[in-house]
Design an enzyme around this catalytic site. Structure first.
Site, PDB file in Angstrom:
ATOM      1  N   GLY A   1      -1.831   4.943  -4.290  1.00 25.21           N
ATOM      2  CA  GLY A   1      -1.760   3.766  -5.146  1.00 25.21           C
ATOM      3  C   GLY A   1      -0.715   3.802  -6.242  1.00 25.21           C
TER       4      GLY A   1
ATOM      5  CB  ILE B   1      -3.684   5.580   2.999  1.00 23.62           C
ATOM      6  CG1 ILE B   1      -2.523   4.613   3.177  1.00 23.62           C
ATOM      7  CG2 ILE B   1      -4.251   5.981   4.359  1.00 23.62           C
ATOM      8  CD1 ILE B   1      -1.253   5.267   3.712  1.00 23.62           C
TER       9      ILE B   1
ATOM     10  CE1 TYR C   1       0.605   1.708   4.271  1.00 26.32           C
ATOM     11  CE2 TYR C   1       0.829  -0.671   4.520  1.00 26.32           C
ATOM     12  CZ  TYR C   1       1.032   0.622   5.009  1.00 26.32           C
ATOM     13  OH  TYR C   1       1.658   0.811   6.211  1.00 26.32           O
ATOM     14  CB  CYS C   2       1.833   3.896  -1.610  1.00 25.84           C
ATOM     15  SG  CYS C   2       0.980   3.733  -3.197  1.00 25.84           S
ATOM     16  CB  THR C   3      -0.087   8.426  -0.410  1.00 19.56           C
ATOM     17  OG1 THR C   3       1.115   8.475   0.353  1.00 19.56           O
ATOM     18  CG2 THR C   3      -1.012   9.555   0.030  1.00 19.56           C
TER      19      THR C   3
END
Length: 343
Positions: free
Chosen positions: A202, A227, A198-200
């Site tokens: 995508g 997220i 996951y990241c901020t």
């Protein structure tokens, strides 16, 4: 024909106050082969400037990465403009968890070699062979699987203030650094473990998932929309929230609070804190975590040296900055030796 921003941040902030209109902070990305990035860049600037859009947008031969602010009343017009571009039609727009009318104060649309600085040679693997996208409910289910390794693909200063429960948070300064570290750590489990990323929003996971599949990982998954979208779905669908703390964002807000948990500390005194600040010394601008008490005592600076410098006249400070770069300190966010309680 105006193709570049002409107003200062101060002037723009005053105009926003005078307008008295609510704005939305949104983000989106799309990997797509763009034949003429400069042409698209100019088109976007002209159309978005007319809609009073502000933000930071990167266009390259591999696609577009956009973080922007738009007046609420112009949101549908922006959506229609995006839908008129074939590869952006019906693009998912990540709407910020916390709104701030001044999240961006300039419109910057730049042509870059990459929409994310990943340091990869895309010709060596199929960037379209992505991992499986998961929504919030599916992500929670996969996260609970004991055969899953969940990895935060963001940098140390992002995960320091917030991350998913049980996630691996590489202590890295760049996205590229994390790619090699994760591959090395999981080299013996490429076929039997679920790699969940996951990241901020995508965009980093999108490239990383294709890269890891190329490297032999069999079960690669990513949180669709990152997220930001996860938080929206959790609230909308009444799901259990597995993210703790704040989500770091790359605009004037610096972060969005997802839960009340404070999992980091002031880099100067050690007190529980998750508020980032940029050192007030123009020659430093180090990004670090600083509590209210230290902010007042240190006058928003990271060290006594910087505090002494900001007492000087503007001209004296300008003279001290001549011939000196500060990019290293900015790059090493939170890494300075002057920070006693840094991560």
């Amino acid at each position: 024909m105006q193709l570049y921003n002409k107003l200062s941040a101060i002037e723009r902030a005053e105009l926003i106050d005078q307008a008295g209109k609510d704005r939305l902070t949104i983000s989106f990305y799309q990997y797509y082969k763009i034949e003429n990035p400069q042409l698209l860049r100019d088109k976007l600037f002209l159309e978005w400037n007319a809609l009073d859009v502000l933000g930071r947008i990167y266009v390259s031969f591999e696609g577009i990465n956009a973080q922007l602010s738009v007046p609420s009343e112009n949101f549908l017009a922006l959506k229609e403009q995006l839908d008129s571009i074939s590869f952006l039609k019906d693009i998912r727009l990540n709407v910020a968890v916390e709104q701030d009318n001044k999240s961006f104060l300039k419109l910057k649309v730049k042509v870059r070699n990459k929409i994310v600085a990943d340091g990869l040679n895309d010709d060596t693997f199929d960037v379209t062979a992505k991992g499986v996208h998961l929504n919030a409910a599916e992500f929670n289910e996969m996260l609970a699987n004991p055969n899953t390794v969940c990895v935060d693909m963001r940098n140390h200063y992002e995960s320091e203030i917030g991350h998913f429960d049980g996630a691996v948070t590489p202590d890295v300064d760049t996205f590229r650094d994390s790619l090699d570290i994760i591959e090395e750590d999981l080299k013996d489990n490429k076929e039997d473990k679920n790699l969940l990323m996951y990241c901020t929003g995508g965009i980093r996971c999108e490239k990383a998932s294709a890269y890891y599949k190329h490297k032999g990982f069999k079960n690669v998954f990513q949180l669709e929309g990152g997220i930001i979208e996860y938080t929206r779905q959790v609230k909308e669908d009444g799901l259990e929230n597995k993210f703790i703390g704040k989500n770091f964002v790359f605009d004037h807000r610096r972060a969005e609070r997802i839960t009340d948990d404070v999992i980091s500390n002031c880099h100067q005194c050690g007190k529980a804190c998750d508020e980032h600040t940029n050192c007030a010394n123009e020659a430093c601008h180090l990004l670090f975590i600083q509590c209210d008490e230290c902010s007042e005592a240190m006058e928003n600076t990271c060290s006594t040296d910087c505090q002494e410098i900001i007492q000087l006249s503007f001209e004296a400070q300008k003279e001290l900055r001549k011939g000196k770069g500060n990019s290293n300190k900015i790059f090493k966010k939170g890494r300075s030796e002057v920070l006693k309680f840094k991560k």
